[in-house]
Design a protein around this motif. Structure first.
Motif, PDB file in Angstrom:
ATOM      1  N   ALA A 121       0.839  -1.109   0.038  1.00  0.00           N
ATOM      2  CA  ALA A 121       0.100  -0.072  -0.117  1.00  0.00           C
ATOM      3  C   ALA A 121       0.813   1.254  -0.085  1.00  0.00           C
ATOM      4  CB  ALA A 121      -1.002  -0.131   0.975  1.00  0.00           C
ATOM      5  N   ILE A 122       0.144   2.095  -0.634  1.00  0.00           N
ATOM      6  CA  ILE A 122       1.095   3.575  -0.706  1.00  0.00           C
ATOM      7  C   ILE A 122      -0.086   4.531  -0.284  1.00  0.00           C
ATOM      8  CG2 ILE A 122       0.964   3.718  -3.138  1.00  0.00           C
ATOM      9  CD1 ILE A 122       3.400   5.016  -3.050  1.00  0.00           C
ATOM     10  N   SER A 123       0.545   5.748   0.038  1.00  0.00           N
ATOM     11  CA  SER A 123      -0.377   7.173   0.370  1.00  0.00           C
ATOM     12  C   SER A 123       0.078   7.935  -0.631  1.00  0.00           C
ATOM     13  CB  SER A 123      -0.403   7.616   1.672  1.00  0.00           C
ATOM     14  OG  SER A 123      -1.217   8.558   1.990  1.00  0.00           O
ATOM     15  N   ILE A 124      -0.348   8.822  -1.170  1.00  0.00           N
ATOM     16  CA  ILE A 124       0.342   9.874  -2.034  1.00  0.00           C
ATOM     17  C   ILE A 124      -0.448  11.448  -1.789  1.00  0.00           C
ATOM     18  CG2 ILE A 124       0.197  10.799  -4.646  1.00  0.00           C
ATOM     19  CD1 ILE A 124      -0.146   7.641  -5.704  1.00  0.00           C
ATOM     20  N   ASN A 125       0.174  11.963  -1.341  1.00  0.00           N
ATOM     21  CA  ASN A 125      -0.470  13.061  -0.693  1.00  0.00           C
ATOM     22  C   ASN A 125      -0.509  14.548  -1.591  1.00  0.00           C
ATOM     23  OD1 ASN A 125      -0.497  11.807   1.770  1.00  0.00           O
ATOM     24  ND2 ASN A 125       1.522  12.087   2.120  1.00  0.00           N
TER      25      ASN A 125
ATOM     26  N   ARG B 165      -7.605  20.685   4.097  1.00  0.00           N
ATOM     27  CA  ARG B 165      -6.196  21.419   3.613  1.00  0.00           C
ATOM     28  C   ARG B 165      -5.293  20.458   2.932  1.00  0.00           C
ATOM     29  NH1 ARG B 165      -4.752  26.759   5.556  1.00  0.00           N
ATOM     30  NH2 ARG B 165      -6.516  27.507   7.096  1.00  0.00           N
ATOM     31  N   TRP B 166      -5.438  19.297   3.047  1.00  0.00           N
ATOM     32  CA  TRP B 166      -4.949  18.072   2.396  1.00  0.00           C
ATOM     33  C   TRP B 166      -5.676  17.152   2.134  1.00  0.00           C
ATOM     34  CZ3 TRP B 166      -4.586  13.411   4.735  1.00  0.00           C
ATOM     35  CH2 TRP B 166      -4.846  13.324   6.134  1.00  0.00           C
ATOM     36  N   SER B 167      -5.279  16.431   1.238  1.00  0.00           N
ATOM     37  CA  SER B 167      -6.015  14.909   0.801  1.00  0.00           C
ATOM     38  C   SER B 167      -4.783  13.975   0.489  1.00  0.00           C
ATOM     39  CB  SER B 167      -7.042  15.103  -0.304  1.00  0.00           C
ATOM     40  OG  SER B 167      -6.115  15.497  -1.504  1.00  0.00           O
ATOM     41  N   ALA B 168      -5.465  12.499   0.591  1.00  0.00           N
ATOM     42  CA  ALA B 168      -4.196  11.463   0.334  1.00  0.00           C
ATOM     43  C   ALA B 168      -4.999  10.354  -0.323  1.00  0.00           C
ATOM     44  CB  ALA B 168      -4.003  10.844   1.465  1.00  0.00           C
ATOM     45  N   LEU B 169      -4.359   9.936  -1.673  1.00  0.00           N
ATOM     46  CA  LEU B 169      -5.047   8.909  -2.187  1.00  0.00           C
ATOM     47  C   LEU B 169      -4.296   7.790  -2.044  1.00  0.00           C
ATOM     48  CD1 LEU B 169      -6.737   7.932  -4.450  1.00  0.00           C
ATOM     49  CD2 LEU B 169      -4.940   8.355  -6.263  1.00  0.00           C
ATOM     50  N   TRP B 170      -5.009   6.835  -1.286  1.00  0.00           N
ATOM     51  CA  TRP B 170      -4.242   5.768  -0.564  1.00  0.00           C
ATOM     52  C   TRP B 170      -4.760   4.271  -1.526  1.00  0.00           C
ATOM     53  CZ3 TRP B 170      -6.686   1.292   1.770  1.00  0.00           C
ATOM     54  CH2 TRP B 170      -5.757   0.417   2.202  1.00  0.00           C
ATOM     55  N   LEU B 171      -3.586   3.596  -2.134  1.00  0.00           N
ATOM     56  CA  LEU B 171      -3.796   2.615  -2.809  1.00  0.00           C
ATOM     57  C   LEU B 171      -3.525   1.434  -2.136  1.00  0.00           C
ATOM     58  CD1 LEU B 171      -2.250   4.136  -6.095  1.00  0.00           C
ATOM     59  CD2 LEU B 171      -4.519   4.511  -5.277  1.00  0.00           C
ATOM     60  N   SER B 172      -4.496   0.520  -1.987  1.00  0.00           N
ATOM     61  CA  SER B 172      -4.110  -0.576  -1.162  1.00  0.00           C
ATOM     62  C   SER B 172      -3.307  -1.703  -1.645  1.00  0.00           C
ATOM     63  CB  SER B 172      -5.558  -1.165  -0.568  1.00  0.00           C
ATOM     64  OG  SER B 172      -6.263  -1.702  -1.837  1.00  0.00           O
ATOM     65  N   ARG B 173      -3.615  -1.958  -2.979  1.00  0.00           N
ATOM     66  CA  ARG B 173      -2.581  -3.102  -3.542  1.00  0.00           C
ATOM     67  C   ARG B 173      -2.032  -2.678  -5.074  1.00  0.00           C
ATOM     68  NH1 ARG B 173      -7.507  -4.933  -2.023  1.00  0.00           N
ATOM     69  NH2 ARG B 173      -8.257  -5.400  -4.082  1.00  0.00           N
ATOM     70  N   PRO B 174      -1.325  -1.624  -4.801  1.00  0.00           N
ATOM     71  CA  PRO B 174      -1.058  -1.107  -6.255  1.00  0.00           C
ATOM     72  C   PRO B 174      -0.336  -2.375  -6.950  1.00  0.00           C
ATOM     73  CG  PRO B 174       0.547  -0.346  -4.649  1.00  0.00           C
ATOM     74  CD  PRO B 174      -0.590  -1.083  -3.988  1.00  0.00           C
ATOM     75  N   ARG B 175      -0.286  -2.364  -8.542  1.00  0.00           N
ATOM     76  CA  ARG B 175       0.158  -3.314  -9.225  1.00  0.00           C
ATOM     77  C   ARG B 175       1.282  -2.599 -10.095  1.00  0.00           C
ATOM     78  NH1 ARG B 175      -0.309  -7.097  -6.120  1.00  0.00           N
ATOM     79  NH2 ARG B 175      -2.351  -8.130  -5.875  1.00  0.00           N
ATOM     80  N   LEU B 176       2.089  -3.249 -10.874  1.00  0.00           N
ATOM     81  CA  LEU B 176       2.907  -2.569 -11.815  1.00  0.00           C
ATOM     82  C   LEU B 176       2.155  -1.741 -12.718  1.00  0.00           C
ATOM     83  CD1 LEU B 176       5.984  -2.227 -12.555  1.00  0.00           C
ATOM     84  CD2 LEU B 176       5.674  -4.483 -14.168  1.00  0.00           C
ATOM     85  N   GLY B 177       1.022  -2.341 -13.186  1.00  0.00           N
ATOM     86  CA  GLY B 177       0.187  -1.560 -14.361  1.00  0.00           C
ATOM     87  C   GLY B 177      -0.421  -0.169 -13.581  1.00  0.00           C
TER      88      GLY B 177
END
Length: 95
Positions: free
Chosen positions: A19-23, A73-85
């Protein structure tokens, strides 16, 4: 738009399946503005992912969630199971 100012990290990376969080920071957001997230693959136009005013919102593809701070004032896109694609340019916007 002149007043619309968002700031993002220049890059973020993870390994496949981790998982990754993009802020995104949007300190001058107005009360009526939505927060939008898109992704863009090389040679293609932006693809809409999700929008929200507050709270959180599920993202179907790629699987994850948009989280919006209580003060918006901020948001985060959390991707739970990112794949190479899923490797792409992820963009936030307000409006």
């Amino acid at each position: 738009v002149g007043r619309a100012q968002v700031q993002q990290e220049p890059w973020a990376e993870t390994t496949e399946g981790t998982a990754i969080s993009i802020n995104c920071s949007h300190p001058k957001i107005s009360p009526s503005d939505y927060i939008f997230w898109y992704r863009q693959f090389p040679g293609r136009g932006p693809e809409f992912l999700v929008r929200a005013v507050k709270g959180s919102q599920d993202v179907q593809s790629p699987p994850g969630r948009l989280l919006v701070a209580a003060d918006r004032r901020w948001s985060a896109l959390w991707l739970s199971r990112p794949r190479l694609g899923d490797a792409a340019l992820y963009l936030c916007a307000q409006g």
